[in-house]
Design a protein around this motif. Structure first.
Motif, PDB file in Angstrom:
ATOM      1  N   MET A 379       0.844  -1.199   0.000  1.00 14.08           N
ATOM      2  CA  MET A 379       0.000   0.000   0.000  1.00 14.08           C
ATOM      3  C   MET A 379       0.882   1.253   0.000  1.00 14.08           C
ATOM      4  SD  MET A 379      -3.438   0.863   2.016  1.00 14.08           S
ATOM      5  CE  MET A 379      -2.929   1.061   3.694  1.00 14.08           C
ATOM      6  N   LEU A 386      -9.204  -3.698  -2.780  1.00 13.74           N
ATOM      7  CA  LEU A 386      -9.988  -3.466  -1.568  1.00 13.74           C
ATOM      8  C   LEU A 386     -10.370  -4.830  -0.983  1.00 13.74           C
ATOM      9  CD1 LEU A 386     -12.400  -0.644  -2.841  1.00 13.74           C
ATOM     10  CD2 LEU A 386     -10.180  -0.405  -1.696  1.00 13.74           C
TER      11      LEU A 386
ATOM     12  N   VAL B  14      -3.545   6.284  -1.240  1.00 14.53           N
ATOM     13  CA  VAL B  14      -3.629   5.388  -0.082  1.00 14.53           C
ATOM     14  C   VAL B  14      -5.086   5.283   0.332  1.00 14.53           C
ATOM     15  CG1 VAL B  14      -2.835   4.954   2.265  1.00 14.53           C
ATOM     16  CG2 VAL B  14      -1.339   6.132   0.645  1.00 14.53           C
ATOM     17  N   TYR B  15      -5.646   4.105   0.138  1.00 15.58           N
ATOM     18  CA  TYR B  15      -7.073   3.890   0.384  1.00 15.58           C
ATOM     19  C   TYR B  15      -7.301   3.112   1.669  1.00 15.58           C
ATOM     20  CZ  TYR B  15      -8.620   5.500  -4.183  1.00 15.58           C
ATOM     21  OH  TYR B  15      -8.926   6.281  -5.262  1.00 15.58           O
ATOM     22  N   ASP B  16      -8.370   3.441   2.356  1.00 17.51           N
ATOM     23  CA  ASP B  16      -8.880   2.541   3.382  1.00 17.51           C
ATOM     24  C   ASP B  16      -9.467   1.353   2.638  1.00 17.51           C
ATOM     25  OD1 ASP B  16     -10.781   1.165   5.029  1.00 17.51           O
ATOM     26  OD2 ASP B  16     -10.771   2.835   6.415  1.00 17.51           O
ATOM     27  N   PRO B  17      -8.872   0.169   2.782  1.00 16.64           N
ATOM     28  CA  PRO B  17      -9.300  -0.954   1.943  1.00 16.64           C
ATOM     29  C   PRO B  17     -10.694  -1.467   2.295  1.00 16.64           C
ATOM     30  CG  PRO B  17      -7.718  -1.692   3.575  1.00 16.64           C
ATOM     31  CD  PRO B  17      -7.786  -0.203   3.689  1.00 16.64           C
ATOM     32  N   GLU B  18     -11.211  -1.089   3.449  1.00 11.12           N
ATOM     33  CA  GLU B  18     -12.566  -1.485   3.812  1.00 11.12           C
ATOM     34  C   GLU B  18     -13.585  -0.520   3.211  1.00 11.12           C
ATOM     35  OE1 GLU B  18     -14.275  -3.840   5.122  1.00 11.12           O
ATOM     36  OE2 GLU B  18     -16.140  -2.720   5.366  1.00 11.12           O
ATOM     37  N   LEU B  19     -13.310   0.768   3.337  1.00 11.46           N
ATOM     38  CA  LEU B  19     -14.286   1.764   2.903  1.00 11.46           C
ATOM     39  C   LEU B  19     -14.141   2.117   1.427  1.00 11.46           C
ATOM     40  CD1 LEU B  19     -14.082   4.135   6.006  1.00 11.46           C
ATOM     41  CD2 LEU B  19     -15.852   2.442   5.517  1.00 11.46           C
ATOM     42  N   GLY B  20     -12.965   1.916   0.863  1.00 13.19           N
ATOM     43  CA  GLY B  20     -12.741   2.254  -0.539  1.00 13.19           C
ATOM     44  C   GLY B  20     -12.605   3.749  -0.778  1.00 13.19           C
ATOM     45  N   LEU B  52      -6.735  -1.522  10.916  1.00 13.66           N
ATOM     46  CA  LEU B  52      -5.941  -1.185   9.736  1.00 13.66           C
ATOM     47  C   LEU B  52      -4.935  -0.074  10.002  1.00 13.66           C
ATOM     48  CD1 LEU B  52      -8.850  -1.251   7.168  1.00 13.66           C
ATOM     49  CD2 LEU B  52      -6.840  -2.717   7.076  1.00 13.66           C
ATOM     50  N   SER B  55      -1.226  -0.547   8.920  1.00 14.61           N
ATOM     51  CA  SER B  55      -1.060  -0.629   7.460  1.00 14.61           C
ATOM     52  C   SER B  55      -1.221   0.741   6.821  1.00 14.61           C
ATOM     53  CB  SER B  55      -2.106  -1.574   6.867  1.00 14.61           C
ATOM     54  OG  SER B  55      -2.026  -2.837   7.448  1.00 14.61           O
ATOM     55  N   MET B  56      -2.177   1.519   7.331  1.00 14.17           N
ATOM     56  CA  MET B  56      -2.441   2.818   6.708  1.00 14.17           C
ATOM     57  C   MET B  56      -1.343   3.829   7.005  1.00 14.17           C
ATOM     58  SD  MET B  56      -6.564   2.878   6.884  1.00 14.17           S
ATOM     59  CE  MET B  56      -6.727   4.520   6.302  1.00 14.17           C
TER      60      MET B  56
END
Lengths: 446, 100
Positions: A379, A386, B14-20, B52, B55-56
Motif C-alpha cells: 500500500m 480493496l 492510499v485507500y482505506d481498503p474497507e471503505l474504498g 488497519l 497498514s495505513m
C-alpha cells in the motif's frame, strides 16, 4: 506510544517489494500487537468446514428429529458440531485476532493457541463421533480433551486480558463471555462423566438445559453482541453513537438473565422465575435491537454491506429465538408441540442468530487478515485491491440468500412437524454454508 | 520546496481498503509539513482500535517516500482532535453513498 519508533517493513510472500528510500518513521504507534496470520485462520477454516458438516448431518439425521424423544444422541451430535465445531471454533479464532487489536495487548502465547487448536479439534471430532454413534458411555474421554483445550484457551485469554489497561465496552462483554465458557465446559464435562458415574444430584435434563442456555446466551451471545458494539459502528461509520449509553444497561440485564436462567433451569425453580428471567433477557435483547438499529440509522456509509445483511438477519433470528423462548415457557411440556418448539428454539438461536452473524463477520475478518499479510506491504507503493475485491460478491450473496431462505424453510418445517420441509431446509443450508466456506477459503488461498 | 499538490496526490493513492475511500477524502490527514526534504504528517483514524491503522500509517509513509525530492517521512498518529464524519470531503461522501 509517545516516542517515535521505526517499525520493520513487513515481508510480502507473494511479490518482492520495489526498492524504496528509508522507510517512514511512524509515531503514536506501538509495536505490532496483531496475532500471526496462521493462528486465527486455522480456527476459521476449520470452523467453516464444521458449518458445512453440521448442516449436512442435520439433513442426514433430520428424520430422527420429529420423534417423541427430543434429546437423541444424533441431535446432540448435530448440536455440538454446530456449537463447538463451527461457532466456538470461529469464536476462538476471532478472539485471537480481535483481542490484540481492540484491547491493545498481544496474545500471551501464540504457541499455546496453536497447540490448543489440535487438542480442541480432536476433542470436537471425538465427542461428536461418540454422540452420533450413540456411545455416550465413553463420552468423558473426548469431553476431557475438550476441557483441556478450552482450559488452555481460557488460560491464554486470562494471561492476555490481565495486561489490558483500558477496558472498552466490548472488553466487558468478552470477559463475561469467557467466564460463561468456563462454566459451560465444566457443566458439560460433569454431564459426560455423569453418564458413566451417575453422581449428579439433580435431573440430567435440567443440567443439559442450563448448560445449553449458558453456551448460547452467555458464551456465544454476549460475545457476538459485544463484538458488534465495536465492529458495526467502525465499518458503518456510525456517528454520533455512544456505545456505553445503552450498551452498559444491556450488559447488566443480559448477564443477570444468563445467571438467572442458569439457576432457574438447573434447580427447576418453575414457570414464574423462568418468566422473570425471560423478561429480563427480552428487555435486554429489545434494547440491543434498538441500539443496533440506531447504529445503522446514524451510519454515514449508506450501502448495507454483506456483513450487515448477515447481522440484520441474525438479529431477526435473535428476536425469533426470544419469542420461541416465551412459547417454550408457556406451552406445557407434555404437548406434542413442545419438542418441536425446543428444536426450533435451538435452530433459531444457533443457526439463525449466532450462525448467520458469525458467517457475516467472517466476510470481514478473513479478507482483512489475508489483505494485511498479502497486500498491506504494497500500500502506498502500488495499487492494492480493496477487501471486497478479494472474493466474488455474487457467490457471497448467493450463499447468504441460500442460508437465509433455507433456515426459514427448516424452521417452518420444524414448527409444522413437516419432514420434507426440514430436509429441504437443511439441504439448502448445507449448500449455502458450502458456498460461503468455498468463497472464504479461496480468499485464504490467494 | 516539494510541490504540495504532488504530496496530496500521493496521499490520495492510499485507500482505506474497507471503505474504498482514500485517506485525504476521508479527512484522516490533519497536517503535512515540509522541512527541506523531510515531510511530517499528522493523521488520525476513524476510530481507536482500527485494525488497519498500522497498514495505513505505513502506506502513507511509503506513498510520500515515492514523491521526488522527499528524503525522509515521519507519520504521527494523533487522536486530538477526534475524527468525525464531517471531515469527509464531498468526493468521500459520494463514495460512501452519503451525499448530505
Amino acid at each position: 506510544m509517545s516516542q517515535p519508533v521505526t517499525t520493520p517493513t513487513m515481508p510480502d510472500p507473494a511479490q518482492p517489494l520495489p526498492s524504496m528510500p528509508a522507510g517512514p518513521l511512524l509515531s503514536g504507534l506501538s509495536t505490532s500487537r496483531a496475532a500471526s496470520l496462521s493462528l486465527p485462520l486455522r480456527y476459521m477454516v476449520a470452523g467453516l468446514a464444521f458449518a458445512v458438516l453440521a448442516f449436512g448431518f442435520a439433513l442426514a439425521y433430520s428424520p430422527s428429529f420429529l420423534g417423541t424423544v427430543f434429546l437423541t444422541p444424533r441431535l446432540l451430535a448435530v448440536t455440538h458440531l454446530t456449537a463447538l465445531g463451527w461457532l466456538t471454533m470461529v469464536a476462538m479464532g476471532a478472539l485471537y485476532q480481535f483481542i490484540p487489536v481492540v484491547l491493545d495487548v498481544p496474545i500471551f502465547s501464540e504457541r499455546l493457541g496453536k497447540v490448543q487448536f489440535y487438542l480442541y479439534l480432536a476433542g470436537v471430532l471425538g465427542l461428536t463421533v461418540e454422540m452420533g454413534t450413540g456411545r455416550t458411555q465413553v463420552m468423558a474421554w473426548p469431553a476431557g480433551l475438550l476441557v483441556l483445550a478450552v482450559g488452555v484457551f481460557l488460560y491464554n485469554a486470562a494471561r492476555t486480558l490481565a495486561r489490558v489497561e483500558r477496558w472498552p465496552l466490548t472488553g466487558w462483554y468478552i470477559l463475561a463471555a469467557l467466564t460463561s465458557l468456563a462454566l459451560v465446559v465444566t457443566v458439560g464435562f460433569a454431564l459426560a462423566l455423569n453418564l458413566t458415574l451417575g453422581f449428579l444430584p439433580l435431573s440430567q435434563l435440567a443440567f443439559v438445559e442450563a448448560h445449553a442456555h449458558l453456551a448460547a446466551l452467555g458464551w456465544l451471545g454476549l460475545l457476538v453482541m459485544g463484538v458488534s458494539y465495536k465492529l458495526t459502528p467502525m465499518f458503518a461509520l456510525s456517528h454520533p453513537f455512544n456505545e456505553w449509553r445503552l450498551g452498559r444497561p444491556i450488559f447488566i440485564l443480559l448477564t443477570a438473565a444468563v445467571v438467572g436462567l442458569f439457576v432457574s433451569l438447573l434447580l427447576r425453580l418453575g414457570q414464574a422465575p423462568l418468566l422473570g428471567c425471560w423478561s429480563v433477557a427480552a428487555i435486554g435483547i429489545g434494547l440491543y435491537a434498538w441500539d443496533y438499529a440506531t447504529m445503522l440509522r446514524v451510519r454515514r456509509r449508506r450501502p448495507i454491506d454483506l456483513t450487515q445483511q448477515h447481522n440484520i438477519a441474525g438479529l431477526g433470528g435473535l428476536l425469533l429465538t426470544t419469542l420461541l423462548g416465551l412459547a417454550l415457557i408457556l406451552v406445557p411440556a407434555e404437548t406434542d408441540l413442545h419438542p418441536r418448539l425446543q428444536l426450533a428454539y435451538a435452530a433459531a438461536s444457533l443457526g439463525g442468530w449466532i450462525g448467520l452473524t458469525t458467517l457475516g463477520q467472517l466476510y470481514k475478518i478473513v479478507p482483512f487478515l489475508v489483505w494485511t499479510h498479502r497486500f498491506a506491504p504494497r500500500m502506498g507503493k502500488a495499487p492494492v485491491p480493496l477487501l471486497k475485491d478479494l472474493y466474488p460478491q455474487v457467490l457471497a450473496r448467493a450463499g447468504f440468500g441460500a442460508l437465509l431462505a433455507s433456515l426459514t424453510i427448516a424452521l417452518a418445517g420444524i414448527l409444522a412437524g413437516y419432514l420434507p420441509a426440514i430436509q429441504a431446509g437443511f439441504g439448502l443450508c448445507t449448500l449455502g454454508a458450502a458456498l460461503t466456506a468455498v468463497n472464504l477459503i479461496r480468499v485464504v488461498l490467494r | 520546496m516539494i510541490d504540495q499538490d504532488a504530496l496530496m496526490a500521493a496521499l490520495k493513492n492510499v485507500y482505506d481498503p474497507e471503505l474504498g475511500v482514500n485517506v485525504v477524502d476521508l479527512g484522516l490527514i490533519y497536517d503535512v509539513e515540509q522541512h527541506g526534504g523531510k515531510i511530517t504528517v499528522a493523521m488520525t483514524m476513524t476510530t481507536p482500535g482500527c485494525p488497519l491503522h498500522e497498514s495505513m500509517l505505513r502506506g502513507v509513509g511509503d506513498a510520500l517516500n515515492g514523491v521526488p525530492g522527499v528524503e525522509r517521512v515521519e507519520v504521527r498518529l494523533v487522536w486530538d482532535p477526534v475524527w468525525t464524519p464531517e471531515r469527509i470531503t464531498l468526493a468521500g461522501r459520494k463514495a460512501l453513498g452519503w451525499a448530505a
